[in-house]
Write a protein that holds these residues in place. Sequence first.
Motif: not given
Length: 366
Positions: A110, A113, A116, A133, A188-190
Amino acid sequence: MRAANAIDFWRGFALVNIFVNHIPGNFYSGTTLRNFAISDAAELFVFLAGWSLSQATGGSRRGPETSAQVTHRVMNRSLVLYQAHLATTVVALAMLSLTAVIRSNPLFLEWLNAGAIFYDSPRAIVGLTLLTFQLGYFNILPLYVVLLAVAPVFLLAARWSKSAAMALSLLLYATALTTGLVPPSWPSQDQWFFNPLSWQLLLVSGFVMAEMSRESDRLEKLAKRLMPLAILLVMVGASLVLARWHPDPLRVPQPRLLFIFDKHFLSPARVVSLLALVVAFHAVFPVLARWLGPVSDYMCKLGRNSLPVFCVGSLLSLVGQIVRFVAGGNFAIDTAIIIGGIVVMGFTAWFSEWREASSPKSQPGS
């Protein structure tokens, strides 16, 4: 091989700063540019990339290369960077995987980041190939890929008018800051750490200034007149950073991105800080070259081979993070990591130049 010059020196300086900064908590991270200026090495690197783009393409002058040839050259470079980004990211993921296995600690999966890619692989792999990503600390190359992909628009506009190219760049920059527009991240939602819609301003500014400096001495004369103001701005910026002062996002007016020191969107204060640094230090390379001698040559060698050095430096920074986590951080370990990393970066630069000199294309008559 190019002779030592200011652009390569400062690009090498930026590469060393980025390497050190990408190992959080190490003792030497307190000595890098970001601790003494509102901007940091990332801004300097992108600005110099724009300057180098002028040298590599013949700039806005109507030379022997047609618009189509210039576009092809820049897009080909963008593709090379894309390949380098994918390769570097895959090696970084392998390093995290190997560390997780050896240490029997899935938390390494992890880091940066990266979760995923291991727990949502189908979508994350698609996002990786689409650049949506990105691993933490491995997000400068995606920015550079996108900036070069759109650079032909500004280069061709500059062939007509450099003012038009800058106006287009400023319009896009203002739109990003006033609307918060940013390319999407997925799965991801970043958001993108470096918003290319705003960071393109530095690339275009570097390109246009390089063109102006080649065409006349007006830019040099302007820089000399502005040097006292630039030095003052550098001193003010250093004071603010050393005092750890920054605008309160909740107290500044809308649009807030215009008034805070936001790095993601490259707020104006960071642009002003970078330009002040450029003006204040633009003429010191000859002095530094005499004072530093071999160190200056070393920095120039790094700068001449910025892509391989950057990729290796990114991986070395991850090695440094892992070593500090496993062995614990102290002055001796930090010193070994930083010195070892800079030595390997130098070897990478030497090997790149040796490989290029040894290739058949570089041999006489080939």
